[in-house]
Motif scaffolding. Sequence first.
Motif, PDB file in Angstrom:
ATOM      1  N   UNK A   1       0.830  -1.210   0.000  1.00  0.00           N
ATOM      2  CA  UNK A   1       0.000   0.000   0.000  1.00  0.00           C
ATOM      3  C   UNK A   1       0.861   1.256   0.000  1.00  0.00           C
ATOM      4  N   UNK A   2       1.892   1.278   0.834  1.00  0.00           N
ATOM      5  CA  UNK A   2       2.791   2.436   0.861  1.00  0.00           C
ATOM      6  C   UNK A   2       3.525   2.597  -0.472  1.00  0.00           C
ATOM      7  N   UNK A   3       3.895   1.490  -1.105  1.00  0.00           N
ATOM      8  CA  UNK A   3       4.579   1.573  -2.398  1.00  0.00           C
ATOM      9  C   UNK A   3       3.670   2.153  -3.471  1.00  0.00           C
ATOM     10  N   UNK A   4       2.373   1.988  -3.320  1.00  0.00           N
ATOM     11  CA  UNK A   4       1.424   2.580  -4.276  1.00  0.00           C
ATOM     12  C   UNK A   4       1.157   4.051  -3.962  1.00  0.00           C
ATOM     13  N   UNK A   5       1.063   4.373  -2.670  1.00  0.00           N
ATOM     14  CA  UNK A   5       0.648   5.719  -2.260  1.00  0.00           C
ATOM     15  C   UNK A   5       1.790   6.728  -2.360  1.00  0.00           C
ATOM     16  N   UNK A   6       2.977   6.369  -1.901  1.00  0.00           N
ATOM     17  CA  UNK A   6       4.086   7.332  -1.815  1.00  0.00           C
ATOM     18  C   UNK A   6       4.469   7.943  -3.166  1.00  0.00           C
ATOM     19  N   UNK A   7       4.530   7.169  -4.277  1.00  0.00           N
ATOM     20  CA  UNK A   7       4.864   7.811  -5.561  1.00  0.00           C
ATOM     21  C   UNK A   7       3.831   8.845  -6.007  1.00  0.00           C
TER      22      UNK A   7
ATOM     23  N   UNK B   1      12.616   8.143  -6.469  1.00  0.00           N
ATOM     24  CA  UNK B   1      12.959   6.946  -7.238  1.00  0.00           C
ATOM     25  C   UNK B   1      12.345   5.713  -6.569  1.00  0.00           C
ATOM     26  N   UNK B   2      12.461   4.579  -7.251  1.00  0.00           N
ATOM     27  CA  UNK B   2      11.983   3.326  -6.657  1.00  0.00           C
ATOM     28  C   UNK B   2      12.702   3.033  -5.348  1.00  0.00           C
ATOM     29  N   UNK B   3      13.989   3.339  -5.297  1.00  0.00           N
ATOM     30  CA  UNK B   3      14.765   3.099  -4.077  1.00  0.00           C
ATOM     31  C   UNK B   3      14.226   3.935  -2.919  1.00  0.00           C
ATOM     32  N   UNK B   4      13.873   5.203  -3.191  1.00  0.00           N
ATOM     33  CA  UNK B   4      13.323   6.069  -2.148  1.00  0.00           C
ATOM     34  C   UNK B   4      12.005   5.514  -1.624  1.00  0.00           C
ATOM     35  N   UNK B   5      11.139   5.101  -2.540  1.00  0.00           N
ATOM     36  CA  UNK B   5       9.817   4.609  -2.169  1.00  0.00           C
ATOM     37  C   UNK B   5       9.919   3.335  -1.345  1.00  0.00           C
ATOM     38  N   UNK B   6      10.767   2.415  -1.788  1.00  0.00           N
ATOM     39  CA  UNK B   6      10.909   1.138  -1.075  1.00  0.00           C
ATOM     40  C   UNK B   6      11.505   1.364   0.309  1.00  0.00           C
TER      41      UNK B   6
END
Length: 276
Positions: free
Chosen positions: A18-24, A31-36
């Motif tokens: 859910x956080x990986x979907x919401x944060x971007x 970047x993907x690294x920041x989100x993860x």
Amino acid sequence: MLKVLACGAVVFPGLFLAFRRILPCVFKHWSDADVVLVSERLVSSIHAIMATTAGVIVVTSCQGNAINDRHWLATYFVIWYGAPYMTYDIFAMYLSHYHRFRVKGHEDYKQHSLKAVNSFIHKEFLLVLHHIALLTILLPITLFFRKDQGDFFIGCLFLTELSTPFVSLGKILIQLSLQDCWLHKFNGVMVLFTFFMCRIALFPYMYWMYGRHYSIPLYSVPFHLPLSANLGNSCILAPQVYWFVLLCRKAYRLYKRSRRPDSTPSAAVSDKSKDD
């Protein structure tokens, strides 16, 4: 088993996704690294708050008799949330490691591979070993070998998670480029304080509570306990001391940097890249 699947095994991966979907959607430049990284840290903080709350409940309920008092959370929190979280967190840490090095352009990280896994294990060996030890040693002891005793001490071990939200907040503030604000400095003090109190000083306190139950002085407690108990406590405590020393060194470096007249935000960014 169904309860396990319905609780931690679903809750933590679900929150991570859910956080990986919401944060971007909120931070479009990440970047993907920041989100993860931030997703992993947010889930870690949620688990830590849950574990700390469970620990407070168990400890306050079992203070009358530290050996024989019981509380159902001491066992069921480990089953429902502790073991599933530790399993999930190993995978989440790997994903964070993978995306961080992929963004940097490393050849071995163009796709998931055995080399990437080996690199992750090598770089985060102590953390991975810590998680595996909790799953393979502490979990069986908690569930099968305690003879319905020691819920108080299991609750104390839950309290070791109190420092995790502060550690996570520090990394998130750096991610938001807020490492020079007062909140980051205050949070750094809280990291050191909670880490020392709940991951190091907590062990002498548990020994003291054990000694109080049997009316023996603190210095005699290690000789009253079986060798396996002392070794187990030492194996848990040793990496905590190591990590605390690393935290103190990092805090000292940041303090020295803040005292330099030429300290600038660009220097902070440089320090962040070194930490990565």
